[in-house]
Design a protein around this motif. Structure first.
Motif, PDB file in Angstrom:
ATOM      1  N   ARG A  28       0.838  -1.206   0.000  1.00 26.98           N
ATOM      2  CA  ARG A  28       0.000   0.000   0.000  1.00 26.98           C
ATOM      3  C   ARG A  28       0.873   1.257   0.000  1.00 26.98           C
ATOM      4  NH1 ARG A  28      -4.965   1.181   2.601  1.00 26.98           N
ATOM      5  NH2 ARG A  28      -5.346   3.436   2.483  1.00 26.98           N
ATOM      6  N   ASP A  78       2.579   1.681  -3.382  1.00 26.40           N
ATOM      7  CA  ASP A  78       1.552   2.058  -4.362  1.00 26.40           C
ATOM      8  C   ASP A  78       1.309   3.564  -4.305  1.00 26.40           C
ATOM      9  OD1 ASP A  78       1.104  -0.482  -5.344  1.00 26.40           O
ATOM     10  OD2 ASP A  78      -0.724  -0.833  -4.174  1.00 26.40           O
ATOM     11  N   GLU A  79       1.105   4.065  -3.097  1.00 26.19           N
ATOM     12  CA  GLU A  79       0.759   5.474  -2.941  1.00 26.19           C
ATOM     13  C   GLU A  79       1.936   6.388  -3.291  1.00 26.19           C
ATOM     14  OE1 GLU A  79      -0.891   6.169   0.901  1.00 26.19           O
ATOM     15  OE2 GLU A  79      -2.570   4.780   0.600  1.00 26.19           O
TER      16      GLU A  79
END
Length: 399
Positions: free
Chosen positions: A102, A105-106
């Motif tokens: 996560r 990804d960000e």
């Protein structure tokens, strides 16, 4: 397990207890007011994620720091990953894996093309596409061995102040290093300013023809003890020697000098009769060498490259998987998606860690095969060596 962002104030009560347990002595008193004043302001621009149970118990946290790094001459946005911690009752349950996916990804969606970190276990992060970089070394030598420099008449001058007043020059010099040294990375301003605010170092600079050519920050632990310096940063031997000459003036104050030097620096050749011990210590979990990876193929576009041409098939990676043509014919690398139709083109199958190793210049194509980071036939190895000459990076920033 729910993953969410932490507001800055929440870090103290949610993420910090896990960090304190993982990286410090425990248990112990925690002064939240002191942390709010001396530590929290330098976290405000970070991206901190937490994995929580349904009843709000933090089981793992990870932080992304928006940094900049030089990759073969291009300065690119880089995500520094730090403070990856897990609750002792939540370890080996996949929480860190989900958090990292996560977080990266960000950070990638925000334009960060690279990522670096200091691992708790390198093999874990290799599966995330990271590859090891060379660790900096610590050079320790008797200050008396610098005596010959005290008689040298060197062009240039040194200036000496504390880190707080000298902070603008410190920042300007690091930015110059960022543009001039492969692998060099710097913190964002909100984090870097702690050097000024703490003001707990002496700042020494070397100037040649009015230009700052060298910089060293240091502390003295005690009379008759050690002058402990941070990274020795110098553009050329004259600036380095000016800094060393200044340190030699402490012969009646301290016994030894200890400083951090780049992996490709050779203190044993600085001076005749310099007795020096150079140490690179890499152990788990307390002394880790840095690791790095590409987060996007866009990081490769425009890099200086030799005239090689190769098709690369990247496997099992969340961010880079696919088939790509790498072409350095113009002297600057182009990477673009490519079909498998050209049978005359050399083909290499690489993991993300394997491609990152080539981009950062730390491994030869033949080493990728030995390390299990790819399948590289001889013809592809020739082309990849042309595209990615060996070039030892120097990360500098320690987080």
């Amino acid at each position: 397990m729910a993953i969410r962002h932490l507001a800055v104030e929440e870090i103290l009560t949610t993420a910090y207890p896990l960090r304190a347990y993982a990286f410090g002595g425990s248990p112990g008193p925690v002064d939240l007011d002191e942390l709010r004043r001396t530590w929290l302001p330098y976290q405000e621009g970070n991206r901190t994620l937490v994995a929580e149970t349904a009843d709000g118990v933090a089981m793992a946290t990870a932080t992304g720091i928006p940094m900049r790094q030089n990759l073969r001459g291009r300065v690119l946005p880089m995500a520094g990953v730090a403070s990856v911690t897990t609750h002792p009752l939540g370890r080996r349950q996949g929480h860190v894996r989900e958090l990292l996916q996560r977080l990266l990804d960000e950070m990638r969606d925000e334009g960060h093309l690279l990522s670096t970190l200091y691992p708790f276990r390198p093999s874990f992060y290799e599966r995330f596409g990271y590859v090891g970089l060379a660790a900096a070394r610590t050079a320790t030598f008797p200050v008396a061995d610098l005596a010959a420099l005290l008689r040298a008449d060197l062009p240039g001058e040194v200036r000496w102040t504390r880190a707080g007043p000298g902070y603008p020059e410190y920042v300007a010099f690091l930015d110059r290093c960022l543009t001039g040294r492969h692998g060099f990375a710097v913190f964002p301003g909100y984090r870097q300013v702690r050097v000024r605010d703490d003001d707990d170092r002496w700042l020494l600079t070397a100037h040649v023809d009015g230009v700052t050519e060298g910089l060293l920050t240091y502390r003295i632990d005690d009379h008759g003890g050690t002058l402990a310096a941070d990274d020795l940063l110098a553009f050329g031997p004259l600036a380095r020697t000016l800094l060393l000459q200044f340190l030699g003036r402490h012969v009646d104050q301290v016994e030894r000098v200890s400083m951090v030097v780049a992996a490709d620096d050779l203190p044993e050749l600085w001076l005749t009769d310099l007795g020096v011990v150079c140490e690179t210590r890499v152990t788990r979990p307390d002394h880790a060498a840095p690791m790095a990876r590409l987060l996007s193929m866009d990081a490769l576009d425009g890099l200086p490259a030799g005239a090689g041409r190769c098709r690369v098939e990247l496997t099992t990676d969340r961010w880079l998987a696919g088939t790509w043509l790498l072409d350095g014919a113009t002297g600057h690398l182009e990477s673009r998606p490519h079909s498998t139709g050209d049978s005359a083109l050399p083909v290499a199958t690489l993991t993300a860690a394997g491609l990152s190793a080539l981009a950062y210049g730390v491994l030869d194509p033949a080493e990728l095969v030995i390390r299990g980071l790819g399948v590289v036939p001889p013809d592809a190895a020739v082309e990849l060596r042309r595209i990615f000459p060996r070039d030892l990076p120097y990360l500098h920033a320690n987080f």
